[in-house]
Write a protein that holds these residues in place. Structure first.
Motif, short mmCIF file in Angstrom:
data_model
loop_
_atom_site.label_atom_id
_atom_site.label_comp_id
_atom_site.label_asym_id
_atom_site.label_seq_id
_atom_site.Cartn_x
_atom_site.Cartn_y
_atom_site.Cartn_z
N ASN A 194 0.75 -1.22 0.04
CA ASN A 194 0.17 0.04 0.08
C ASN A 194 0.79 1.23 -0.08
N TRP A 195 2.01 1.17 -0.05
CA TRP A 195 3.05 2.27 -0.16
C TRP A 195 4.12 2.07 -1.17
N ASP A 196 4.26 3.19 -1.86
CA ASP A 196 5.67 2.79 -2.77
C ASP A 196 6.97 3.54 -2.32
N ARG A 197 6.86 3.72 -0.93
CA ARG A 197 8.28 4.23 -0.37
C ARG A 197 8.67 5.53 -0.64
N THR A 198 7.80 6.28 -1.22
CA THR A 198 8.02 7.88 -1.54
C THR A 198 7.21 8.48 -0.47
N GLY A 199 7.84 9.79 0.02
CA GLY A 199 6.79 10.51 1.04
C GLY A 199 6.88 9.87 2.11
N GLU A 200 5.88 10.34 3.09
CA GLU A 200 5.56 9.80 4.33
C GLU A 200 4.57 8.33 4.25
N PRO A 201 4.65 7.48 5.00
CA PRO A 201 4.00 6.10 4.90
C PRO A 201 2.45 6.46 5.43
N PRO A 202 1.62 5.75 4.97
CA PRO A 202 0.37 6.02 5.30
C PRO A 202 0.16 5.42 6.68
N ALA A 203 -1.04 5.58 7.31
CA ALA A 203 -1.39 5.18 8.78
C ALA A 203 -1.80 3.87 8.48
N LEU A 204 -1.30 3.11 9.77
CA LEU A 204 -1.85 1.62 9.85
C LEU A 204 -3.27 1.53 10.03
N PRO A 205 -3.92 0.78 9.35
CA PRO A 205 -5.23 0.60 9.66
C PRO A 205 -5.50 -0.07 10.80
N PRO A 206 -6.60 -0.18 11.71
CA PRO A 206 -6.92 -0.69 13.00
C PRO A 206 -6.75 -2.08 12.79
N GLU A 207 -7.19 -3.05 11.88
CA GLU A 207 -7.02 -4.47 11.94
C GLU A 207 -5.60 -4.75 11.80
N ILE A 208 -4.75 -4.07 11.04
CA ILE A 208 -3.58 -4.31 10.99
C ILE A 208 -2.69 -4.04 12.35
N VAL A 209 -2.99 -3.10 12.97
CA VAL A 209 -2.76 -2.79 14.31
C VAL A 209 -3.10 -4.09 15.37
#
Length: 293
Positions: free
Chosen positions: A262-277
């Motif tokens: 879900n992230w191409d490693r550019t810029g800031e990473p997205p917030a983790l979804p509650p399920e993943i946490v």
């Protein structure tokens, strides 16, 4: 933290997960506080994993009590001031360790018992792991003929650690210390692997950090040890059965997998979804239950 500063503890350093404090009146002691922060791909992510700091601290203490190696936990026998400083604010008590200040060695002592992760990626390209030649025909997750010691040079904060040869570690710390680091790492790995397997868990790989105790001159384990953040553990029954889930690890691999998708490693990473946490927190808790009962 205000509560810590009121007790004389001053913040001196923060890593990706741990915060370090020193006390002006007791320079031989440090306070290490594990946070709930989680990192992947050299970024600290949001949100953290609830309870992670306490679980890492509990597991480190559990292993320290079972390993035949001096560690940096401070006791009154070592330093009388440890009794005075043992009480820390309740907000951090379950994730704090009062430790002796060591002269740390700039070597990250990695031991690999199985071929996986970055080692597997290198093996597919060159048939080696950290430059060490391995037999042909190995697969991801295979047990290595014998555990490999693959040290790394601990880079300054913000830079990547660098895999190095044993010969390079000799250049950095001298042959006596380099040999002691290697031998201690392999011995601890062997002991820990047996203990873990008795509890139905495979210890695939791990990393240690050592320092010299200035009071005794003894090589001493520091930092965390054999935690979900510093080690890769697998379910022994699933591993023996084979199949796609045999290499599911008791750590933040769920976070890495989600982030990679879900992230191409550019810029800031997205917030983790509650399920993943929550799934990640559950894996940390499961390892504690397996090992510590």
């Amino acid at each position: 933290m205000d509560a810590l500063s009121e007790l004389g503890w001053q913040h001196v350093y923060s890593g990706k997960v741990r915060d370090l404090y020193e006390h002006a009146d007791h320079p031989a002691l440090l306070l290490v506080v594990a946070s709930d922060r989680v990192s992947a791909f050299d970024h600290v992510l949001e949100p953290g994993i609830p309870g992670k700091g306490a679980l890492l601290t509990q597991l480190t203490r559990w292993w320290f009590a079972r390993l035949p190696m001096p560690n940096h936990l401070a006791t009154v026998a070592d330093l009388p001031a440890a009794a005075e400083l043992a009480e820390v604010p309740v907000e951090v008590a379950d994730r704090a360790m009062l430790v002796k200040r060591l002269d740390m060695h700039p070597i990250e002592c990695v031991v690999r018992g199985y071929l996986t992760g970055s080692g597997w990626a290198e093996y597919r390209e060159s048939g080696t792991v950290c430059g060490i030649a391995l037999p042909e025909g190995l697969s991801d997750g295979d047990r290595l003929p014998e555990p490999l010691y693959t040290p790394a040079f601990k880079a300054p904060m913000g830079e990547h650690d660098e895999n190095i040869s044993f010969e390079r570690s000799v250049e950095l710390v001298g042959v006596e210390v380099a040999t002691a680091l290697r031998d201690a790492s392999l011995a601890i790995f062997a002991t820990a692997s047996e203990i873990a397997l008795e509890r139905g868990v495979v210890l695939a790989d791990t990393k240690f950090e050592f320092g010299t105790d200035p009071a005794t001159g003894a090589l001493t384990l520091g930092d965390e040890v054999l935690t979900s953040d510093s080690s890769r553990y697998w379910d022994a029954e699933l591993y023996a059965a084979g199949g796609p889930s045999r290499l599911d690890s008791f750590d933040k691999q769920i976070v890495r997998n989600w982030l990679a998708a879900n992230w191409d490693r550019t810029g800031e990473p997205p917030a983790l979804p509650p399920e993943i946490v929550e799934r990640t927190a559950a894996r940390y808790r499961e390892l504690i239950d397996r090992l510590c009962g």
